[in-house]
Design a protein around this motif. Structure first.
Motif, PDB file in Angstrom:
ATOM      1  N   GLY A  87       0.053 -11.147  -5.288  1.00 51.18           N
ATOM      2  CA  GLY A  87      -0.328 -10.093  -4.354  1.00 51.18           C
ATOM      3  C   GLY A  87      -0.966  -8.905  -5.056  1.00 51.18           C
ATOM      4  O   GLY A  87      -1.033  -8.843  -6.286  1.00 51.18           O
ATOM      5  N   ARG A  88      -1.429  -7.973  -4.231  1.00 53.17           N
ATOM      6  CA  ARG A  88      -2.082  -6.765  -4.744  1.00 53.17           C
ATOM      7  C   ARG A  88      -1.274  -5.527  -4.360  1.00 53.17           C
ATOM      8  O   ARG A  88      -0.618  -5.516  -3.315  1.00 53.17           O
ATOM      9  N   ALA A  89      -1.372  -4.499  -5.188  1.00 57.98           N
ATOM     10  CA  ALA A  89      -0.738  -3.209  -4.917  1.00 57.98           C
ATOM     11  C   ALA A  89      -1.807  -2.136  -5.010  1.00 57.98           C
ATOM     12  O   ALA A  89      -2.466  -2.007  -6.040  1.00 57.98           O
ATOM     13  N   LEU A  90      -1.985  -1.383  -3.915  1.00 55.58           N
ATOM     14  CA  LEU A  90      -3.055  -0.399  -3.850  1.00 55.58           C
ATOM     15  C   LEU A  90      -2.544   0.959  -3.407  1.00 55.58           C
ATOM     16  O   LEU A  90      -1.650   1.050  -2.560  1.00 55.58           O
ATOM     17  N   ALA A  91      -3.159   1.999  -3.957  1.00 55.62           N
ATOM     18  CA  ALA A  91      -2.935   3.361  -3.472  1.00 55.62           C
ATOM     19  C   ALA A  91      -4.183   3.762  -2.696  1.00 55.62           C
ATOM     20  O   ALA A  91      -5.300   3.593  -3.190  1.00 55.62           O
ATOM     21  N   ILE A  92      -3.986   4.257  -1.494  1.00 50.60           N
ATOM     22  CA  ILE A  92      -5.110   4.709  -0.669  1.00 50.60           C
ATOM     23  C   ILE A  92      -5.237   6.219  -0.844  1.00 50.60           C
ATOM     24  O   ILE A  92      -4.296   6.958  -0.545  1.00 50.60           O
ATOM     25  N   PRO A  98       8.263  -0.392  -9.308  1.00 53.17           N
ATOM     26  CA  PRO A  98       8.775  -1.757  -9.468  1.00 53.17           C
ATOM     27  C   PRO A  98       8.240  -2.708  -8.397  1.00 53.17           C
ATOM     28  O   PRO A  98       8.097  -3.908  -8.627  1.00 53.17           O
ATOM     29  N   GLU A  99       7.905  -2.178  -7.230  1.00 51.66           N
ATOM     30  CA  GLU A  99       7.355  -3.000  -6.150  1.00 51.66           C
ATOM     31  C   GLU A  99       6.034  -3.643  -6.562  1.00 51.66           C
ATOM     32  O   GLU A  99       5.718  -4.759  -6.145  1.00 51.66           O
ATOM     33  N   THR A 100       5.264  -2.936  -7.381  1.00 48.84           N
ATOM     34  CA  THR A 100       3.974  -3.458  -7.831  1.00 48.84           C
ATOM     35  C   THR A 100       4.159  -4.734  -8.640  1.00 48.84           C
ATOM     36  O   THR A 100       3.485  -5.745  -8.384  1.00 48.84           O
ATOM     37  N   VAL A 146       0.845  -1.188   0.000  1.00 49.41           N
ATOM     38  CA  VAL A 146       0.000   0.000   0.000  1.00 49.41           C
ATOM     39  C   VAL A 146       0.882   1.240   0.000  1.00 49.41           C
ATOM     40  O   VAL A 146       1.911   1.279   0.673  1.00 49.41           O
ATOM     41  N   LYS A 147       0.456   2.235  -0.766  1.00 49.33           N
ATOM     42  CA  LYS A 147       1.112   3.544  -0.784  1.00 49.33           C
ATOM     43  C   LYS A 147       0.027   4.609  -0.671  1.00 49.33           C
ATOM     44  O   LYS A 147      -1.160   4.327  -0.844  1.00 49.33           O
TER      45      LYS A 147
END
Length: 162
Positions: free
Chosen positions: A138-143, A128-130, A117-118
């Motif tokens: 896994g999932r990559a999300l922006a809050i 690159p982490e995404t 999360v970012k």
């Protein structure tokens, strides 16, 4: 007497051991940042991140890593140990660790969180982490920011008063 939250600050190696032995509930949520002056925007974001999984790991930049980010010659204002302690005192944070590199990519590869999360100002597709977290499903999300706060703007305001 030692503060109870100090036990939540772990070296990267100890954090990896807790993940490996199942001490941290899954899904494992990971976020990172400087967190120099903790403010409402930070704590709202961290609480929202924690609600995405079973455990929240927060990785803070070391002092040397912060200086390389170019945030200013006087940054960080608070030492890494103090920034980590304040984060660990939050009930929504399960573990605080650190990284010395410019990005937490190596730590993310080692921990293999289920979610990274970012803050809402990041384009997750460019990180690159995404790609790495998605490689194991896994999932990559922006809050999105709920409270428009920033340490830099707070410091600018303080400096105008002096």
């Amino acid at each position: 007497m030692i503060a109870r939250f100090d036990a939540k600050v772990l070296s990267p190696q100890a954090c990896l051991r807790q993940v490996a032995d199942g001490s941290l509930a899954r899904p494992l949520v990971f976020t990172n940042g400087v967190f120099d002056l903790l403010h409402r925007g930070h704590v709202t974001y961290l609480d929202q991140a924690a609600q995405l999984g079973g455990s929240l790991v927060v990785a803070v930049n070391t002092d040397a890593s912060v200086r390389r980010l170019g945030k200013g010659p006087d940054r960080p204002l608070n030492r890494m140990e103090d920034r980590a302690a304040l984060l660990a005192a939050l009930s929504c944070v399960d573990v605080v660790t650190w990284f010395d590199e410019d990005t937490p990519l190596q730590l993310i590869q080692a921990l293999q969180p289920d979610v990274i999360v970012k803050g809402g100002d990041y384009d997750m597709e460019t990180l690159p982490e995404t790609a790495v977290v998605r490689s194991w499903g896994g999932r990559a999300l922006a809050i999105p920011f709920e409270h428009q706060r920033s340490t830099t703007s707070l410091l600018d305001k303080i400096r105008l008063k002096t």
